[in-house]
Design an enzyme around this catalytic site. Sequence first.
Site, mmCIF file in Angstrom:
data_model
loop_
_atom_site.group_PDB
_atom_site.id
_atom_site.type_symbol
_atom_site.label_atom_id
_atom_site.label_comp_id
_atom_site.label_asym_id
_atom_site.label_seq_id
_atom_site.Cartn_x
_atom_site.Cartn_y
_atom_site.Cartn_z
ATOM 1 N N ASP A 1 26.827 122.038 72.172
ATOM 2 C CA ASP A 1 26.371 123.065 73.130
ATOM 3 C C ASP A 1 25.222 122.599 74.016
ATOM 4 O O ASP A 1 24.373 123.403 74.417
ATOM 5 C CB ASP A 1 25.934 124.358 72.388
ATOM 6 N N LYS B 1 27.304 119.772 78.113
ATOM 7 C CA LYS B 1 28.090 118.591 78.519
ATOM 8 C C LYS B 1 29.122 118.943 79.582
ATOM 9 O O LYS B 1 29.383 118.163 80.485
ATOM 10 C CB LYS B 1 28.836 117.986 77.317
ATOM 11 N N GLY C 1 33.960 124.409 73.095
ATOM 12 C CA GLY C 1 34.197 125.459 74.075
ATOM 13 C C GLY C 1 33.279 125.244 75.245
ATOM 14 O O GLY C 1 32.101 124.984 75.061
ATOM 15 N N HIS C 2 33.829 125.248 76.440
ATOM 16 C CA HIS C 2 32.921 125.277 77.570
ATOM 17 C C HIS C 2 33.450 126.152 78.691
ATOM 18 O O HIS C 2 34.651 126.364 78.824
ATOM 19 C CB HIS C 2 32.516 123.876 78.040
ATOM 20 N N GLN D 1 31.322 118.580 70.615
ATOM 21 C CA GLN D 1 30.249 118.698 69.623
ATOM 22 C C GLN D 1 29.087 117.747 69.979
ATOM 23 O O GLN D 1 28.892 117.479 71.143
ATOM 24 C CB GLN D 1 30.760 118.438 68.195
HETATM 25 P P1 IMP Z 1 34.124 122.769 62.354
HETATM 26 O O1 IMP Z 1 34.085 121.724 63.408
HETATM 27 O O2 IMP Z 1 34.797 124.039 62.801
HETATM 28 O O3 IMP Z 1 34.670 122.254 61.048
HETATM 29 O O4 IMP Z 1 32.609 123.203 62.032
HETATM 30 C C1 IMP Z 1 31.678 122.308 61.425
HETATM 31 C C2 IMP Z 1 30.272 122.515 61.985
HETATM 32 O O5 IMP Z 1 30.253 122.095 63.333
HETATM 33 C C3 IMP Z 1 29.810 123.974 62.001
HETATM 34 O O6 IMP Z 1 28.408 124.002 61.784
HETATM 35 C C4 IMP Z 1 30.110 124.424 63.423
HETATM 36 O O7 IMP Z 1 29.275 125.494 63.816
HETATM 37 C C5 IMP Z 1 29.795 123.158 64.181
HETATM 38 N N1 IMP Z 1 30.531 123.050 65.448
HETATM 39 C C6 IMP Z 1 31.823 122.706 65.619
HETATM 40 N N2 IMP Z 1 32.144 122.680 66.936
HETATM 41 C C7 IMP Z 1 31.022 122.981 67.598
HETATM 42 C C8 IMP Z 1 30.705 123.061 68.999
HETATM 43 O O8 IMP Z 1 31.523 122.832 69.888
HETATM 44 N N3 IMP Z 1 29.424 123.399 69.294
HETATM 45 C C9 IMP Z 1 28.471 123.617 68.334
HETATM 46 N N4 IMP Z 1 28.729 123.526 67.027
HETATM 47 C C10 IMP Z 1 29.985 123.212 66.649
#
Ligand code: IMP
Length: 430
Positions: free
Chosen positions: A13, A16, A40-41, A225
Site C-alpha cells: 500500500d 506503487k 489492490g490499486h 505487496q
Molecule cells: P495474504 O497475502 O492474503 O496471504 O496475506 C498475508 C499478509 O499480507 C496479511 O498481513 C495481509 O494483510 C498482507 N497483504 C497481502 N496483500 C497485501 C496488499 O496488497 N497490501 C497490504 N497488505 C497485504
Amino acid sequence: MPLDIVIGTQWGDEGKGRVVDLLAGSADFVARYNGGDNAGHTVTVGDRIFKLHLVPSGILHPHSVAVIGNGLVVNPAVLLEELETLNNAGVDVSPDRLRLSYAAHLITPAHLALDRAQELARGKSNIGTTLRGIGPAYVSKASRQGLRMEAMLDVDTFADAIRAHIEDANRMLTGIFHVEPLDARAVANQFVDYARRLTPYIADVAAVLSDALAAGRRVLAEGAQGTLLDLDHGTYPFVTSSSPVAGGALIGLGLGIGFVERVIGVTKAFQTRVGSGPFPTELDGETALHLRGSGSQPWDEYGTTTGRPRRVGWLDLVLLRYAVRVNGLTELVVSKLDILSGLDPLFVCSAYRMDGKTIPDLPFGPGNLARFEPVYTQLPGWREDIQSARRWEDLPAAARSYILTIEEQCGVPVRLISVGPERDQIVVID
Ligand code: IMP
C-alpha cells in the site's frame, strides 16, 4: 537494459500503482510478477475510477501490453470479472493486450475455503490474510500439486484435474477443519467455462518479454505487496506467500538478470500495515487519526481489498535501509508527504534499541522486529498545505529537510514525491 522494477519498500500500500501509472506511459509492457488478487490499486483515468486487483494497470495505456507472469496465483473468476468491467468501460481487453503466463498457478474455491479455515483455526495468532486463497495456492504450487494455466488448454483433462483437486481438498476441509465440502463436479464445470474464456490469453510470457527486451523495448515490472511482506525477507511468519522483492521480478517473469536498469522503491512518508505482525513505530491516539484519515476519502488508510483500517506509525528508516539493500534500489519515491502537513514535530526511527544497546541495522532481518524498540530522530514539521507544490523549491524548508534526511540515512536519491491524490500532484526532483 530496459527493465525497470517498481517495488514496495514497506508492508504494501505504498502507492506503487500511481508510480506504475506514471511510468507506464513510456513502457511497452507492464508486468505483474508476484501475488494475486490480494493486491489492490485504484487508478483514475479522466473521471473514471478503476479498482484493479489482478490486471496490471498497463491495460489502461492503449500502447502497452499488460502481462501476468508465472510468479502469480490467479483466481480466474476475479480476472474475468475485471476484464468484463474494463471492457464495459470501453477499454480494449483483447488477448493481444493481456498476456497470461502458461506457468502461473490457479486459485480455486478450495484454496479460498482453506485460507478461511486456516485463519479461523489460528485464532488469536492469525496472520490477518486477505482471505483470497493466496497462501494455499502457493502451497499447492510448492508441493507440486498446483494447477497451472496451461492445464486449461485441454479442457477434458482439465475438468478431471479440477475434480481430483477439489476432492483432495475436501478431505482436508472436512477431516481437519470440519467444514462443508465443496461440490467438485460444479467447480469443474465452472472452471471449464473459465478455461474456454481464458485460453486465448495464455502465452509464453518469459519468451515474449525476453525477445522484447533484447529488441530494446521497455518493460515495467510491477511488484505487489511490499518488501516487508516478502516470504523470505519480510516479517516472517506475518508475510504473504510470494516474493515482492526485486529478485522476485526476475523469477516471477522468467527473465535473466542483465536486463535490469532502474529499481524504484516506493515508500510512504510514514509507515502503514494491514494484518497482524510486529510494527515498532506504530502509533495510536491523535497522531494515528491524523495519519489514517477518517475513511471518508479513497486515499485514507483503509485497505483497498479488505476495507480494514490500516495500522499507522512514524517512518522507519531502519526498515527502509533494509529495503534499499535487499532490493538494490537505485532510487526512491516518497508518497503522501502532504499527509504530514500539520504535524509538528515529526519523528523518524533511525535506529533500534535492544538489551540496552543501540543498533543502526537489523541483526537478523525483520523476522524478530517485536524485540526492538525504536530510537527516534525528531524533525521539524510544517503547517502549510503542500498539495500545490510541483517543484522542489515549492516545498517548505521543513519538508525538504524531511526528504533530505531520508536520502542521507538511506543512501539513495529521492526522485519523486507525491503531494496529493491527483495524478499531477507530484514533485519531480532532477
Ligand atoms: P495474504 O497475502 O492474503 O496471504 O496475506 C498475508 C499478509 O499480507 C496479511 O498481513 C495481509 O494483510 C498482507 N497483504 C497481502 N496483500 C497485501 C496488499 O496488497 N497490501 C497490504 N497488505 C497485504
